[in-house]
Design an enzyme around this catalytic site. Structure first.
Site, PDB file in Angstrom:
ATOM      1  N   ARG A  44      -6.813 -16.157  -4.884  1.00 36.56           N
ATOM      2  CA  ARG A  44      -7.855 -15.174  -4.193  1.00 36.56           C
ATOM      3  C   ARG A  44      -8.127 -16.084  -2.880  1.00 36.56           C
ATOM      4  NH1 ARG A  44      -9.897 -11.025  -5.015  1.00 36.56           N
ATOM      5  NH2 ARG A  44      -9.750 -11.284  -7.336  1.00 36.56           N
ATOM      6  N   ARG A  85       2.865 -10.922  -4.787  1.00 36.35           N
ATOM      7  CA  ARG A  85       1.849 -11.925  -4.661  1.00 36.35           C
ATOM      8  C   ARG A  85       1.852 -13.128  -5.616  1.00 36.35           C
ATOM      9  NH1 ARG A  85      -4.137  -9.575  -4.533  1.00 36.35           N
ATOM     10  NH2 ARG A  85      -3.816  -8.664  -6.439  1.00 36.35           N
ATOM     11  N   HIS A 142      -3.629  -9.195   3.500  1.00 37.23           N
ATOM     12  CA  HIS A 142      -5.112  -9.167   3.125  1.00 37.23           C
ATOM     13  C   HIS A 142      -5.890 -10.470   3.438  1.00 37.23           C
ATOM     14  CE1 HIS A 142      -8.101  -8.570   0.275  1.00 37.23           C
ATOM     15  NE2 HIS A 142      -7.348  -7.496  -0.417  1.00 37.23           N
ATOM     16  N   ASP A 146     -15.946  -1.549   1.248  1.00 35.43           N
ATOM     17  CA  ASP A 146     -14.520  -1.349   0.872  1.00 35.43           C
ATOM     18  C   ASP A 146     -13.876  -0.065   1.634  1.00 35.43           C
ATOM     19  OD1 ASP A 146     -12.715  -1.563  -2.281  1.00 35.43           O
ATOM     20  OD2 ASP A 146     -12.080  -1.472  -0.214  1.00 35.43           O
ATOM     21  N   GLU A 160      -8.259  -6.866   7.273  1.00 36.33           N
ATOM     22  CA  GLU A 160      -6.773  -6.596   6.698  1.00 36.33           C
ATOM     23  C   GLU A 160      -5.995  -5.773   7.462  1.00 36.33           C
ATOM     24  OE1 GLU A 160      -8.984  -6.338   2.219  1.00 36.33           O
ATOM     25  OE2 GLU A 160      -7.013  -5.584   2.424  1.00 36.33           O
TER      26      GLU A 160
HETATM   27  O1  TA6 Z   1      -8.620  -4.467   0.234  1.00 33.82           O
HETATM   28  C1  TA6 Z   1      -9.805  -4.146  -0.612  1.00 33.82           C
HETATM   29  C2  TA6 Z   1      -9.230  -4.356  -2.068  1.00 33.82           C
HETATM   30  O2  TA6 Z   1      -8.301  -3.295  -2.232  1.00 33.82           O
HETATM   31  C3  TA6 Z   1     -10.559  -4.128  -2.873  1.00 33.82           C
HETATM   32  O3  TA6 Z   1     -10.715  -2.972  -3.399  1.00 33.82           O
HETATM   33  C4  TA6 Z   1     -10.612  -5.402  -3.966  1.00 33.82           C
HETATM   34  O4  TA6 Z   1      -9.881  -5.018  -5.107  1.00 33.82           O
HETATM   35  C5  TA6 Z   1      -9.666  -6.358  -3.230  1.00 33.82           C
HETATM   36  O5  TA6 Z   1      -8.616  -5.435  -2.636  1.00 33.82           O
HETATM   37  C6  TA6 Z   1      -9.060  -7.390  -3.928  1.00 33.82           C
HETATM   38  O6  TA6 Z   1      -8.206  -6.922  -5.015  1.00 33.82           O
HETATM   39  P1  TA6 Z   1      -7.477  -8.083  -5.705  1.00 33.82           P
HETATM   40  O7  TA6 Z   1      -6.369  -7.497  -6.522  1.00 33.82           O
HETATM   41  O8  TA6 Z   1      -7.132  -9.275  -4.986  1.00 33.82           O
HETATM   42  O9  TA6 Z   1      -8.724  -8.342  -6.570  1.00 33.82           O
END
Ligand code: TA6
Length: 305
Positions: free
Chosen positions: A77, A103, A173, A217, A276
């Site tokens: 993350r 990823r 992202h 979001d 993003e």
């Molecule tokens: O980009 C926003 C999002 O789609 C949120 O809904 C949240 O799920 C975030 O991405 C993080 O996603 P992840 O799979 O990295 O926990």
């Protein structure tokens, strides 16, 4: 992480550039460290994920989880995760991972170069055979990361190697570091329509610059090519300029979701905002056989004078 991944020493031998690009082991995995003009970027081979981008004037630009660890089989993350070949939940539902297939995959070093205009790393990956069920297409995906005097530039390119057309959603992202969530203002989205992921229904429209005071979001649609985050706590403004995109996502998990995620740290939500660069929502990329598309993000931090 793939056991066949060559070690850092072998990668330095083949792709290292003295004083500009070196491979090392950090966060439990192999990373490339790019240098140029006092700036530095760290890119993990796992996920082709930028983990850090520092400039002489502004320091660290990106937010990274305090629990960041490579090689666990789970995405890290923070930094700039690559969401490909779908953004969000798998379009077909089922047990596929959110944000695509790459990823947690080990990417291959395709090329490196360094010159007066910057330091560049190109990574590519063959999606795992297991993806055939999730995404029955043959495509080449490459991430180019270029560290320049004017910022960090990412290009995520997809080439359709199939005899059939393919549809693609994706995102870079980006987790931007913030001095304090109440000190940031996001501009560049005024007037843009957006999908509120927390309140599905008709499109909403952004009336003014955005402050974050709860979970956010949103998938913005339309001309949101340059989005800026002004941070009065860190006395800097970060801009994210996109190419090949007609959408953008803004996300902050806030308190409850951060606790559920478990890898945000004690108050991580106060020190990050995701801006993003995407092809998401209605902004789907359709590639005919042999066609190629690049989603690009240019991230630049400028200190307040
Ligand atoms: O980009 C926003 C999002 O789609 C949120 O809904 C949240 O799920 C975030 O991405 C993080 O996603 P992840 O799979 O990295 O926990």
């Amino acid at each position: 992480m793939d056991s066949l991944l060559p070690g850092a020493a072998a990668l330095n031998e083949r792709h290292g550039i003295a004083g500009r690009l070196a491979f090392a082991v950090m966060y439990g995995g192999i990373v490339a460290v790019l240098s140029h003009g006092g700036a530095r970027a760290i890119v993990a081979l796992q996920g082709a994920q930028v983990l850090s981008y520092e400039t002489p004037d502004c320091g660290e630009v990106l937010w990274l989880s305090p629990h960041a660890q490579l090689g666990t089989g789970k995405p890290v993350r923070g930094g700039i995760p690559v969401c490909w070949p779908w953004f969000g939940p798998h379009p077909g539902g089922g047990g596929q991972p959110a944000h695509g297939l790459v990823r947690a995959r080990s990417w291959r070093v395709a090329a490196t170069s360094a010159g007066g205009d910057g330091t560049r790393l190109s990574l590519d990956v063959e999606p795992a055979d297991a993806s055939a069920a999730a995404w029955p297409h043959r495509a080449r995906v490459t991430l180019d990361v270029t560290l320049t005097d004017e910022g960090l530039v990412l290009g995520l390119s997809t080439e359709n190697l199939d005899a059939a057309p393919l549809a693609l959603t994706q995102a870079l992202h980006t987790y931007l570091r913030a001095g304090g969530i109440d000190a940031v203002t996001i501009s560049g989205l005024e007037g843009c329509a957006f999908i509120d992921q927390l309140d599905p229904g008709p499109l909403k429209r952004e009336a003014q610059s955005l402050r974050i005071g709860c979970e956010v979001d949103r998938i913005y649609q339309g001309d949101c090519r340059v989005i800026t985050l002004s941070d009065t706590a860190l006395a800097r403004t970060i801009s994210v300029a996109s190419g090949g995109s007609a959408s953008a996502v803004v996300w902050n998990p806030w308190i409850e979701k951060s606790a559920r995620l478990g890898d945000m740290g004690p108050d991580g939500y106060r020190h990050m905002v995701c801006i993003e660069t995407a092809n998401a929502g209605a902004d789907v990329v359709h590639l005919t056989p042999g066609a190629r598309h690049t989603l690009s993000a240019h991230i630049r931090a400028v200190a307040h004078s």
